[in-house]
Design an enzyme around this catalytic site. Sequence first.
Site, PDB file in Angstrom:
ATOM      1  N   ASP A  98       1.135   2.662   3.723  1.00 39.06           N
ATOM      2  CA  ASP A  98       0.192   3.710   3.302  1.00 39.06           C
ATOM      3  C   ASP A  98       0.950   5.022   3.065  1.00 39.06           C
ATOM      4  O   ASP A  98       0.466   6.104   3.380  1.00 39.06           O
ATOM      5  CB  ASP A  98      -0.948   3.898   4.307  1.00 39.06           C
TER       6      ASP A  98
ATOM      7  N   HIS B 273     -10.446  -0.449   0.928  1.00 43.53           N
ATOM      8  CA  HIS B 273     -10.351   0.685   1.860  1.00 43.53           C
ATOM      9  C   HIS B 273     -11.722   0.790   2.507  1.00 43.53           C
ATOM     10  O   HIS B 273     -12.710   1.013   1.815  1.00 43.53           O
ATOM     11  CB  HIS B 273      -9.995   1.943   1.059  1.00 43.53           C
TER      12      HIS B 273
ATOM     13  N   ASN C 191      -5.309   6.052  -6.852  1.00 45.19           N
ATOM     14  CA  ASN C 191      -6.008   7.341  -6.706  1.00 45.19           C
ATOM     15  C   ASN C 191      -5.140   8.494  -7.197  1.00 45.19           C
ATOM     16  O   ASN C 191      -4.824   9.429  -6.487  1.00 45.19           O
ATOM     17  CB  ASN C 191      -6.459   7.567  -5.260  1.00 45.19           C
TER      18      ASN C 191
ATOM     19  N   HIS D 161       2.552  14.448   0.667  1.00 45.37           N
ATOM     20  CA  HIS D 161       1.856  15.713   0.413  1.00 45.37           C
ATOM     21  C   HIS D 161       2.855  16.848   0.560  1.00 45.37           C
ATOM     22  O   HIS D 161       3.820  16.740   1.318  1.00 45.37           O
ATOM     23  CB  HIS D 161       0.721  15.929   1.414  1.00 45.37           C
TER      24      HIS D 161
ATOM     25  N   HIS E 297      -5.205  -0.988   5.625  1.00 41.27           N
ATOM     26  CA  HIS E 297      -4.959  -0.106   6.779  1.00 41.27           C
ATOM     27  C   HIS E 297      -6.035  -0.115   7.863  1.00 41.27           C
ATOM     28  O   HIS E 297      -6.690   0.898   8.087  1.00 41.27           O
ATOM     29  CB  HIS E 297      -4.693   1.333   6.311  1.00 41.27           C
TER      30      HIS E 297
ATOM     31  N   ASN F 276      -5.843   9.425   7.189  1.00 40.91           N
ATOM     32  CA  ASN F 276      -7.091   8.690   7.059  1.00 40.91           C
ATOM     33  C   ASN F 276      -6.793   7.227   6.729  1.00 40.91           C
ATOM     34  O   ASN F 276      -6.071   6.969   5.773  1.00 40.91           O
ATOM     35  CB  ASN F 276      -7.963   9.294   5.957  1.00 40.91           C
TER      36      ASN F 276
ATOM     37  N   ARG G  43       1.716   9.043  -6.399  1.00 41.96           N
ATOM     38  CA  ARG G  43       1.243  10.344  -6.905  1.00 41.96           C
ATOM     39  C   ARG G  43       1.450  10.579  -8.399  1.00 41.96           C
ATOM     40  O   ARG G  43       1.284  11.697  -8.868  1.00 41.96           O
ATOM     41  CB  ARG G  43       1.915  11.487  -6.145  1.00 41.96           C
TER      42      ARG G  43
ATOM     43  N   HIS H 258       0.820  -1.219   0.000  1.00 38.86           N
ATOM     44  CA  HIS H 258       0.000   0.000   0.000  1.00 38.86           C
ATOM     45  C   HIS H 258       0.851   1.265   0.000  1.00 38.86           C
ATOM     46  O   HIS H 258       1.255   1.762   1.049  1.00 38.86           O
ATOM     47  CB  HIS H 258      -0.891  -0.010   1.256  1.00 38.86           C
TER      48      HIS H 258
END
Lengths: 425, 314
Positions: free
Chosen positions: A304, A176, A91, A308, A229, A277, A61, A57
């Site tokens: 995970d 998820h 994602n 950012h 997760h 999250n 990006r 996981h």
Amino acid sequence: MKLAIRNAHIVNHDKKIRGDILIHNNRIETVGEVREKVDKEIDAQGKYVLPGFIDLHTHLRSPGREDTEDLYSGSRAAAKGGFTTIFCMPNTTPALDNEGLAQWITEQARSIGLVDIYPVGAISKGRQGKELTEFGGLKKAGCLSLSDDGDSLKNSSLMRRAIEYAKMFGLLIISHCEDKTLSAGGVMREGAISSKYGIRGIPCASEAIMVFRDIELTRYLNARIHIAHISTQRSVEIIRAAKAQGVNVTCETAPHYMILTDHDVEANNFHGNWKVNPPLGSHEDRAALTRALAEGVIDCIATDHAPHSEEEKNLPFEEAPCGFIGLEWAFALSYTGLVKKKVLTLGQLVEKMSYNPARIAGFSDKGYIRPENTADMVIVDLDCPEKIERTDIVSKSKNSPFLGREVQAKVVCTIHQGKVVYRAG
Amino acid sequence: MEPWQKKHILGIKDLTREEMETIFKIAHSFRELSQREVKKAPALRGKTIVNLFFENSTRTKISFELAGKRLSADVLNFSSNMSSLNKGETIVDTIKNLESYHPDILVIRIGYSHSLINLSQYTSASIVNAGDGSNEHPTQCLLDMFTVQQEKGALEDLRVLIVGDIMHSRVARSNIFGFQKFNSRVSVCAPPTLIPYDFEKLGVEIHDDLDQALKEADVVIMLRIQKERQQESFFPSIREYVENFSLTPERLKKAKKDCLILHPGPVNWDVEISSQLKEIVHPLILKQVENGLAVRMAVLYLVGTRKREYEISD
Ligand SMILES: [Zn+2]
């Protein structure tokens, strides 16, 4: 090309020996004693050699947010953390929901060549939760697993179809679990702390409800599923019961859920660097997760890894994006927090970071140091106190709740497909 | 009195009882000042105060503005009703830009709960919280307690009841922490949907029966109810809310004779409080407004003169 690693403590999940390893090209040839002449030697005296870590996981990006991470920087971060195989979540922008894009990731990763990267295909087109993607095409492009990570499929019927249809291709569904009608607007775990500060909370039921739904579908369809997760005591209890009943479910948690809690969010004044999250849980959740890991209810540790920009993480807590970087210190943090504290043995940690993820992903030649297997391994120093510093980060994202924290172990060398891809400076 | 130390007033949580008592003392003398013919003191002459309101609020803004002016500070007002896009960025930029004017105090009203401590890194000014999300509204609590102190003579050992939308109320939170610091017992009364999760862990008693809850209260704080809460299904209708949680003459009979009724204003008459009680409760609510000015002057004065010794006789 022959490479020998000498005088090592060789640690598999079930067995520890002292000796040498002979690597021939990208395969392990001998484990034990190596007498023959080789092209290159690594003296691992006093160090431990473990099967390369596998992360089910990560978020790399790319495409879309290459300012925060790309396949190259992500590969470097992985290699530095001792990971030799990673799975990148879909994602992205656009979402990784078609054969072409998955193929592009696979090819890019191969040309970078630092670690194996397996794209995780989206379950639904555009991750919109409306129509299934072409599972067959995604598989052809190198996907071993599918997920709409970041979201649960709201539509239970579509989730049923996905679980059923994935069977035909032997693809792993990674779920998820989050009921967004319950979690909407929430930015941390709902509890005494969120209530004290008037911060909108995410009830732990939001995760548990979806864990239960997806397990129930899996049981009903006699299929298999991997839960991403998990972060709450209730999820652990539901998964424990399902496993006892023979449901084919596996699950992961991340190092931060076994180290940090919502009290850390409060102690750090609700800075965006502590926002993730699923959100950090209570002390009870943390205790339940570490226990479940030791007992085998939780199969593996995944990072995970969610990079950012610093600018975004510095926004007010309610607006800051969720997620921590995780690849570079996952082992050091887990070793310090779990093995040093005698929650897990070193062998068990290898099981959680190498052996089990390999089994879950379906690799028969990874996750264990033995002749014939792929020569993916990591050399660690288990007596090397070090502080996590911003300047050491190789990920493009330079923020973490763990900055300044002391860890007790260090990855000193990572070998991927028989080649040294990382050496500590 | 000890010299004032705190740079910011971010919440009642961070204040000690002694600091609150200091604020009340200073507020007392400013209250007298406001009753004189010349209502101005030179205490903050040469200082710049910026009222930075990222959320609408006429009353609090006026109160802070007048408080600053009565202390002779230069007061700037900055209001921004932001679009929902990039709000956080706009706020950070605005504070960074204002830094060029070297303000001494920023009075901030903001929608984000407990966000001011992190924003304080972008300014060298003192920050006074004028309401941050659902977290705190410290000057409202201080003026409520100042009013209670005047009416009751003391703040200790009271039974305080807060009624209404506890979940979304910064006034409720500040008052809970405030009264608890003076060993008063705080209860809340609301539909269970408007009580935050695990709220009893803050040491408050939780009720959903107003008639019962009123019986022992020495102080009742009625909170304003936002009509939007109905659309979010916290309760099915205003009518049913009123039936169960409105303060009516019949309900008030169940309370102690000397029970104080406070409201942060503006009151939705016949929602939180029956209009039949207007004459009974209005004088005290107006007194709250007057005390609000004195308390805000005290707060601005204390943080604005923090480095200097101040001389105010008891
Ligand atoms: Zn996820």
